[in-house]
Write an enzyme that holds these catalytic residues in place. Sequence first.
Site, short mmCIF file in Angstrom:
data_model
loop_
_atom_site.label_atom_id
_atom_site.label_comp_id
_atom_site.label_asym_id
_atom_site.label_seq_id
_atom_site.Cartn_x
_atom_site.Cartn_y
_atom_site.Cartn_z
N CYS A 93 0.84 -1.20 0.00
CA CYS A 93 0.00 0.00 0.00
C CYS A 93 0.87 1.25 0.00
O CYS A 93 1.83 1.34 0.77
CB CYS A 93 -0.91 0.02 1.23
N GLN A 277 -10.27 -8.99 -12.65
CA GLN A 277 -10.12 -7.80 -11.82
C GLN A 277 -10.17 -8.18 -10.34
O GLN A 277 -10.98 -8.99 -9.93
CB GLN A 277 -11.21 -6.79 -12.14
N TYR A 306 -6.96 -8.19 -26.30
CA TYR A 306 -6.46 -8.58 -24.98
C TYR A 306 -7.67 -9.03 -24.14
O TYR A 306 -7.91 -8.54 -23.04
CB TYR A 306 -5.74 -7.42 -24.28
N CYS A 401 -4.92 0.31 -17.09
CA CYS A 401 -4.52 0.19 -15.69
C CYS A 401 -3.28 1.02 -15.38
O CYS A 401 -2.83 1.04 -14.23
CB CYS A 401 -4.26 -1.28 -15.34
#
Length: 448
Positions: A93, A277, A306, A401
């Site tokens: 994180c 995801q 993709y 992304c």
Amino acid sequence: MSSTRTPESLVGQEYEVEVGPVAHGGHCVARTAEGRVLFVRHALPGERVVARVTEGDSDSRFLRADAVTVLYASKDRVEAPCPFAGPGRCGGCDWQHAKPGAQRRLKADVLTEQLSRLAGLTPEDVNWDGTVEPAPGDKVPAGEVPAWRTRVQYAVDEDGRAGLRRHRSHEVEPIDRCLIAAEGVSELGIEKRQWPQIAGIEAVAATGSGDRQVVLTPRPGGRLPIVELDRPVSVLRVAEGKGRNATRTIHRVHGRPFVRERADGRTWRVGAGGFWQVHPRAAELLVDAVMRGLTPRKGETALDLYCGVGLFAGALADRLGERGAVLGIESAKQAVEDARHNLADFDRVRIEHGKVDQVLPRTGITEADIVVLDPPRAGAGRDTVRTIASLTPRRVAYVACDPAALARDLAYFRDAGYKPRFLRAFDLFPMTHHFECVAILEPAAKGS
């Protein structure tokens, strides 16, 4: 005789600095009194901190550093909820120390900067309102963490303890719980037990089906332990092949060799190691954004590049009707098998195996009405963008992304005669620097 000077390591050197703007990658930019650039983690724009160098030497163009002391704190700073977050600890994180709303503003700043620097575009140019949208249910008070990650990759240290990698390191930070892990992952209790002879564990908790799966990677020569977890789970094993061209294979130990995900009113088979995801709301959100942007019409021809296990191809086929046709292209063999299984009830869907940049030009397709592409982090690239544009689709949906790759490819699309109709950004990775974008493009008016 000439001698080669060895650069002086600056690791451990501390600098008191004013923290500047956020940069792509989960850090902020600062400069030392001498003008040396620092990329500082665990800081926020506008703060004054003591930054300790973690990478770099006297010849480096820039240094990486951690903020180890905060002398003046931003109003957006909070105490990191996770006890394993902070300088030198878990690298999973990036923004535990920032309020949730501030995290989304930082991501918006990154996207704005990447669009400007790499494509010369403003938010107005791409019809983006400048916000990064949270997923439903993710708006939590400061100091709380949404448990969203349905797929977690644990590393295992020499003592058999499960943990997560430290930032830019192979070192393992043992943990007793990952706060961002979805409930289905946490319930397995992976962190509670020892994992002798195991190097890594991937834990999966599928959305909607209740399927759980662990994929174990033994150490070289290691044996698989008897797996007893706190919930029923399928177990698979990674077998590393031998030789230069060896491939990584995954074998079923017990249970299913796949999980079942739910999205867009359908069930999707996702084989071990296959892409899906990681946020439980991501698939639905992205399908909705893509379909709203493309506005599929009955009987049209569509491409899903993709395509993974066929999520967008299925959504398109469902909306294009019996006379519509969809071609999907995917490089991962297992994903192709899953996509063909998932879409077997659509007669006019075809899935091709191979790299998009190689397969698409060989298909013989000369035109397509709509195109969706969801490339890996590196983006699609100039040649693939040109090939897509040559098919003269009326609309293109680009799912990204990585904001840098998106900005570069938007510039290539502009050169090929396409402009953004609108762009949306979604915070599908809270507490990290990652986020997802959907850009809808259309042919630019001549002369514009």
